[in-house]
Write a protein that holds these residues in place. Structure first.
Motif: not given
Length: 239
Positions: A33-37, A198-199, A201-206, A228-239
């Motif tokens: 499990v990962t924690i990002i932010g 690094n959100s 790599i985190a979300l691609n690993t956990a 694939v969540n739009e909010e996460v993509k915009k805030a943490y994944l560069g678009g």
């Protein structure tokens, strides 16, 4: 089945400053499990409170490991339960050799005869550490120090490890190597909870992830959905 680790209405206070605000988290046995932010979201504070490295008077709510409430436990007592943390920035003992650093991780073990065999296992996982076993840890590269810090946690034979920013300051090729090792450790049965800036790599690993914002859990779910969540993509994944 009850989670291996659970936070129930967990708060942390630095004096009057309320830094973590009533979060709930679960990590099941065998999960990663990962924690990002963003910086200042409360990720590291949460990890260090779990592992007993924060002032216990700042902790409110429950931290439950294997069905036992451990809030208020100090670090050595938490580690003795099989819950070990790899700190941000590695924190190796720079004036000790690689092997001496690894052996400090085994200080709680009572089966001394098996430690030598487990040391071989660490060297098999991280061959570079074996090559440098007599070298002072302070002379290692950042990536080698991260491998050493992970190895030092593993030699305690933990049920679960907590990692804080394992990619911090490392070259991309070394980041891949470190995360490959983390995946292998998890596949061998060690439960993993990690904080990572690094959100992607985190979300691609956990398996699952929590998104923290200003001390609260803003979102949680399977990593494939968060990616694939739009909010996460915009805030943490560069678009």
């Amino acid at each position: 089945m009850a989670p291996l680790l659970e936070l129930q209405d967990f708060h942390y206070y630095y004096g009057n400053i309320h830094t973590v605000k009533g979060i709930n988290m679960q990590v099941n046995e065998g999960e990663m499990v990962t924690i990002i932010g963003a910086n200042g979201a409360g990720k590291t504070t949460t990890l260090q409170a779990i592992s007993g490295l924060k002032e216990t008077k700042g902790v409110h709510g429950k931290i439950i490991f294997e069905g036992k409430e451990i809030q208020g436990y100090h670090g050595h007592k938490v580690a003795a339960l099989g819950l070990c943390q790899v700190l941000e920035g590695r924190h190796v003992f720079s004036k000790l050799t690689v092997e001496e650093n690894l052996l400090t991780g085994a200080y709680l073990r009572k089966d001394a005869k098996n430690i030598k065999e487990d040391l071989k296992g660490i060297y098999k996982r991280f061959p570079r550490l074996e090559e440098r076993r007599t070298q002072l840890a302070g002379t290692l590269s950042g990536g080698e120090q991260q491998m050493l810090a992970i190895g030092r946690a593993l030699i305690n034979k933990p049920k679960m490890i907590l990692l804080d920013e394992p990619s911090l300051g490392l070259a991309p090729v070394i980041v891949k190597e470190v995360f490959k090792a983390i995946r292998e450790i998890n596949q061998e049965g060690v439960t993993v909870l990690f904080v990572e800036q690094n959100s992607k790599i985190a979300l691609n690993t956990a398996n699952r992830g929590y998104v923290m914002q200003v001390g609260e859990v803003a979102m949680e779910g399977y990593c494939k959905d968060l990616l694939v969540n739009e909010e996460v993509k915009k805030a943490y994944l560069g678009g």
